[in-house]
Design a protein around this motif. Structure first.
Motif, PDB file in Angstrom:
ATOM      1  N   SER A   2       0.927  -1.093  -0.040  1.00  0.00           N
ATOM      2  CA  SER A   2      -0.169  -0.025   0.196  1.00  0.00           C
ATOM      3  C   SER A   2       0.887   1.250  -0.077  1.00  0.00           C
ATOM      4  O   SER A   2       2.065   1.117   0.514  1.00  0.00           O
ATOM      5  CB  SER A   2      -0.789   0.125   1.222  1.00  0.00           C
ATOM      6  OG  SER A   2      -0.215   0.320   2.431  1.00  0.00           O
ATOM      7  N   ASP A   3       0.359   2.291  -0.393  1.00  0.00           N
ATOM      8  CA  ASP A   3       1.048   3.569  -0.454  1.00  0.00           C
ATOM      9  C   ASP A   3       0.916   4.082   0.893  1.00  0.00           C
ATOM     10  O   ASP A   3       1.808   5.246   1.322  1.00  0.00           O
ATOM     11  CB  ASP A   3       0.765   4.436  -1.552  1.00  0.00           C
ATOM     12  CG  ASP A   3       1.252   3.739  -2.816  1.00  0.00           C
ATOM     13  OD1 ASP A   3       2.226   3.448  -3.175  1.00  0.00           O
ATOM     14  OD2 ASP A   3       0.220   3.600  -3.579  1.00  0.00           O
ATOM     15  N   ASP A   4      -0.435   4.163   1.492  1.00  0.00           N
ATOM     16  CA  ASP A   4      -0.654   4.647   3.069  1.00  0.00           C
ATOM     17  C   ASP A   4      -1.653   3.810   3.580  1.00  0.00           C
ATOM     18  O   ASP A   4      -1.706   2.858   3.182  1.00  0.00           O
ATOM     19  CB  ASP A   4      -1.055   6.162   2.608  1.00  0.00           C
ATOM     20  CG  ASP A   4      -0.702   7.034   4.017  1.00  0.00           C
ATOM     21  OD1 ASP A   4      -0.391   6.281   5.011  1.00  0.00           O
ATOM     22  OD2 ASP A   4      -0.859   8.152   4.143  1.00  0.00           O
ATOM     23  N   PHE A  52      -8.322   5.397  -7.833  1.00  0.00           N
ATOM     24  CA  PHE A  52      -8.072   6.174  -6.853  1.00  0.00           C
ATOM     25  C   PHE A  52      -6.841   6.979  -7.095  1.00  0.00           C
ATOM     26  O   PHE A  52      -5.986   6.376  -7.931  1.00  0.00           O
ATOM     27  CB  PHE A  52      -7.634   5.260  -5.651  1.00  0.00           C
ATOM     28  CG  PHE A  52      -6.882   6.025  -4.368  1.00  0.00           C
ATOM     29  CD1 PHE A  52      -7.660   6.668  -3.361  1.00  0.00           C
ATOM     30  CD2 PHE A  52      -5.422   6.014  -4.091  1.00  0.00           C
ATOM     31  CE1 PHE A  52      -7.001   7.476  -2.476  1.00  0.00           C
ATOM     32  CE2 PHE A  52      -4.850   6.685  -3.262  1.00  0.00           C
ATOM     33  CZ  PHE A  52      -5.750   7.331  -2.390  1.00  0.00           C
ATOM     34  N   ASN A  53      -6.790   8.425  -6.954  1.00  0.00           N
ATOM     35  CA  ASN A  53      -5.425   9.155  -7.460  1.00  0.00           C
ATOM     36  C   ASN A  53      -4.935   9.960  -6.347  1.00  0.00           C
ATOM     37  O   ASN A  53      -4.507  11.198  -6.554  1.00  0.00           O
ATOM     38  CB  ASN A  53      -5.876   9.892  -8.768  1.00  0.00           C
ATOM     39  CG  ASN A  53      -6.991  11.017  -7.990  1.00  0.00           C
ATOM     40  OD1 ASN A  53      -7.287  11.095  -7.138  1.00  0.00           O
ATOM     41  ND2 ASN A  53      -7.116  11.963  -9.491  1.00  0.00           N
ATOM     42  N   ALA A  54      -4.989   9.680  -5.167  1.00  0.00           N
ATOM     43  CA  ALA A  54      -4.621  10.064  -3.961  1.00  0.00           C
ATOM     44  C   ALA A  54      -4.995  11.709  -3.804  1.00  0.00           C
ATOM     45  O   ALA A  54      -4.543  12.465  -3.487  1.00  0.00           O
ATOM     46  CB  ALA A  54      -2.857  10.358  -3.957  1.00  0.00           C
ATOM     47  N   TRP A  72       0.648   6.551  -6.260  1.00  0.00           N
ATOM     48  CA  TRP A  72      -0.440   5.882  -5.753  1.00  0.00           C
ATOM     49  C   TRP A  72      -0.999   4.480  -6.233  1.00  0.00           C
ATOM     50  O   TRP A  72      -2.078   4.089  -5.896  1.00  0.00           O
ATOM     51  CB  TRP A  72      -1.621   7.055  -5.651  1.00  0.00           C
ATOM     52  CG  TRP A  72      -2.025   7.402  -7.076  1.00  0.00           C
ATOM     53  CD1 TRP A  72      -2.752   6.784  -7.898  1.00  0.00           C
ATOM     54  CD2 TRP A  72      -1.776   8.652  -7.603  1.00  0.00           C
ATOM     55  NE1 TRP A  72      -2.905   7.397  -8.989  1.00  0.00           N
ATOM     56  CE2 TRP A  72      -2.365   8.445  -8.848  1.00  0.00           C
ATOM     57  CE3 TRP A  72      -0.898   9.793  -7.082  1.00  0.00           C
ATOM     58  CZ2 TRP A  72      -2.130   9.685  -9.605  1.00  0.00           C
ATOM     59  CZ3 TRP A  72      -1.094  10.671  -8.167  1.00  0.00           C
ATOM     60  CH2 TRP A  72      -1.464  11.050  -9.358  1.00  0.00           C
ATOM     61  N   ASP A  73      -0.022   3.863  -6.807  1.00  0.00           N
ATOM     62  CA  ASP A  73      -0.432   2.725  -7.781  1.00  0.00           C
ATOM     63  C   ASP A  73      -0.770   1.631  -6.832  1.00  0.00           C
ATOM     64  O   ASP A  73      -1.625   0.765  -7.071  1.00  0.00           O
ATOM     65  CB  ASP A  73       0.690   2.448  -8.754  1.00  0.00           C
ATOM     66  CG  ASP A  73       1.954   2.391  -8.434  1.00  0.00           C
ATOM     67  OD1 ASP A  73       2.452   3.064  -7.400  1.00  0.00           O
ATOM     68  OD2 ASP A  73       2.721   1.337  -8.360  1.00  0.00           O
ATOM     69  N   LEU A 116      -5.234  -2.034  -4.562  1.00  0.00           N
ATOM     70  CA  LEU A 116      -5.448  -2.642  -3.193  1.00  0.00           C
ATOM     71  C   LEU A 116      -6.878  -3.116  -2.857  1.00  0.00           C
ATOM     72  O   LEU A 116      -7.416  -4.129  -2.629  1.00  0.00           O
ATOM     73  CB  LEU A 116      -5.251  -1.808  -2.190  1.00  0.00           C
ATOM     74  CG  LEU A 116      -5.364  -2.347  -0.571  1.00  0.00           C
ATOM     75  CD1 LEU A 116      -4.061  -1.922   0.170  1.00  0.00           C
ATOM     76  CD2 LEU A 116      -6.644  -1.980   0.100  1.00  0.00           C
ATOM     77  N   ALA A 117      -8.214  -2.445  -3.506  1.00  0.00           N
ATOM     78  CA  ALA A 117      -9.480  -2.923  -3.653  1.00  0.00           C
ATOM     79  C   ALA A 117      -9.667  -4.164  -4.259  1.00  0.00           C
ATOM     80  O   ALA A 117     -10.310  -5.102  -3.846  1.00  0.00           O
ATOM     81  CB  ALA A 117     -10.191  -1.870  -4.143  1.00  0.00           C
TER      82      ALA A 117
END
Ligand code: KQY
Length: 371
Positions: A87-89, A113-115, A127-128, A133-134
């Motif tokens: 994950s990125d965050d 999702f684009n952060a 944010w890839d 993740l989903a």
């Protein structure tokens, strides 16, 4: 697991309300050193306490990166399931699937999702991993997954009563960093086709200085059909006053999808919470720049609570209004225990708030399809 190109509503699927029964909850172990102070240690304590509370009444799954697995396993209770995932965050509300059901089967929606704004005003790059993740979670859970990656949406930007009424903010869903090619009418159609909106109530703006472009889940939430809580201040000199007043006016003038009027319960805001020098010392820079500056006002709000099957878990800020928030919510959730996110007198909500959101933003419920 199938990737579906149809629309949930056309398949008779809809998004239930958060106050309906859940089978579980998803979180993501915090790791970003420019989001979470001091290597994330304080945030991790907050996540552990939150997972412990939620796991009393629903199955909690925590996504942890490979390099964080050992710490997550050491810190989290045994009844919490940990799955290895990049994950990125750590904002599960926004990057985990939004779950929909037809009453018999569960499916996930994989939004783009684009952060929170992409190259226009997104909060980090890349944010890839978050964007994948989903779909990975749908795979692990073996639920079919609607491919909505062409439509940018975060779970924190929508709330539903599960009966066709959706609340959102213009500030977020109409922001140039999301779907600038779509009109308000086209976005409403998308909410209708995906989560089953029959009526969308647009509040103008979210909490003052909310870096998500004013997510709804920080300013207003359903507590039951026809009842919402709204973040409120009586201080007319606070920029939050005008924002909350505009929202109140819209809600009072609106009816829900079934034509019923909406009762607004005001949740008095904590006094403004500011970033301190010590906070900043604990945060790494991003691309050579600090992510927080001393004196920045954080988007603190009691509305960012999570409704578990047995408990409503509410942010607390060491403020004179903490107790009133618990009291108001206790009256609105008579079958649940309403508790603050505190441990040994530590105010854990602030450690999440430094990252830019709060309890609701780091959780994503999985509806229980057995009614
Ligand atoms: O509030 C949220 N839903 C996410 C906040 C993201 C903040 C990133 N620093």
């Amino acid at each position: 697991m199938k990737i579906l190109k149809t629309m949930p509503a056309a398949d008779s699927f809809y998004m239930p309300a958060e106050f309906d029964r859940h089978s579980g909850c998803i979180l993501i172990w915090p790791h970003r050193r420019d989001s979470w102070q001091n290597g994330g240690y304080a945030a991790r304590r907050a996540f552990v306490r939150l997972c412990t509370l939620i796991s009393d009444s629903e199955k909690v799954t925590v996504c942890a990166r490979a390099q964080d697995y050992d710490e997550a396993r050491r810190e989290l209770p045994d009844n919490v399931r940990i799955v290895e995932m990049s994950s990125d965050d750590s904002w599960a509300r926004d990057v985990a699937p939004t779950f929909v059901t037809n009453g018999k089967e569960l499916r996930g929606i994989d939004w783009g999702f684009n952060a929170w704004g992409g190259l226009y005003n997104g909060l980090y790059f890349p944010w890839d991993q978050d964007n994948k993740l989903a779909r990975k979670l749908c795979d692990i859970m073996d639920v079919d997954c609607y491919d909505l990656r062409h439509f940018i949406l975060e779970g924190g930007s929508i709330h539903t009563d599960g009966e066709g009424t959706v609340i959102t903010t213009e500030e977020c869903l109409l922001s140039p960093g999301r779907n600038p090619e779509l009109s308000r009418i086209q976005i409403e159609k998308m909410l209708s086709d995906t989560i089953g909106a029959k009526k969308v109530i647009w509040l103008p703006r979210g909490i003052y200085n909310d870096e998500t472009d004013g997510h709804i889940d920080n300013i207003c939430a359903f507590t039951s059909p026809t009842n919402v809580v709204l973040a409120w201040t009586d201080d007319e000199n606070d920029p939050q006053y005008e924002i909350s007043k505009e929202c109140l006016d819209v809600l009072c003038a609106s009816t829900d999808a079934k034509g019923r009027s909406i009762t607004v319960h005001k949740l008095l805001q904590p006094s403004p919470v500011y970033v301190t020098e010590e906070d900043c010392r604990g945060l790494d820079c991003m691309d050579g720049e600090p992510t927080r500056v001393p004196g920045d006002r954080l988007a603190a709000s009691y509305v960012n609570f999570y409704i578990s099957n047995s408990t409503v878990i509410v942010p607390q800020f060491g403020d004179k209004n903490d107790a009133a928030a618990i009291e108001t919510l206790s009256a609105l959730f008579p079958t649940r225990k309403v508790v603050g996110l505190i441990a040994e007198d530590a105010l854990l909500s602030r450690d999440i708030l430094i990252g830019g959101g709060n309890i609701h933003c780091i959780t994503q419920q999985i509806p229980d399809i057995i009614k």
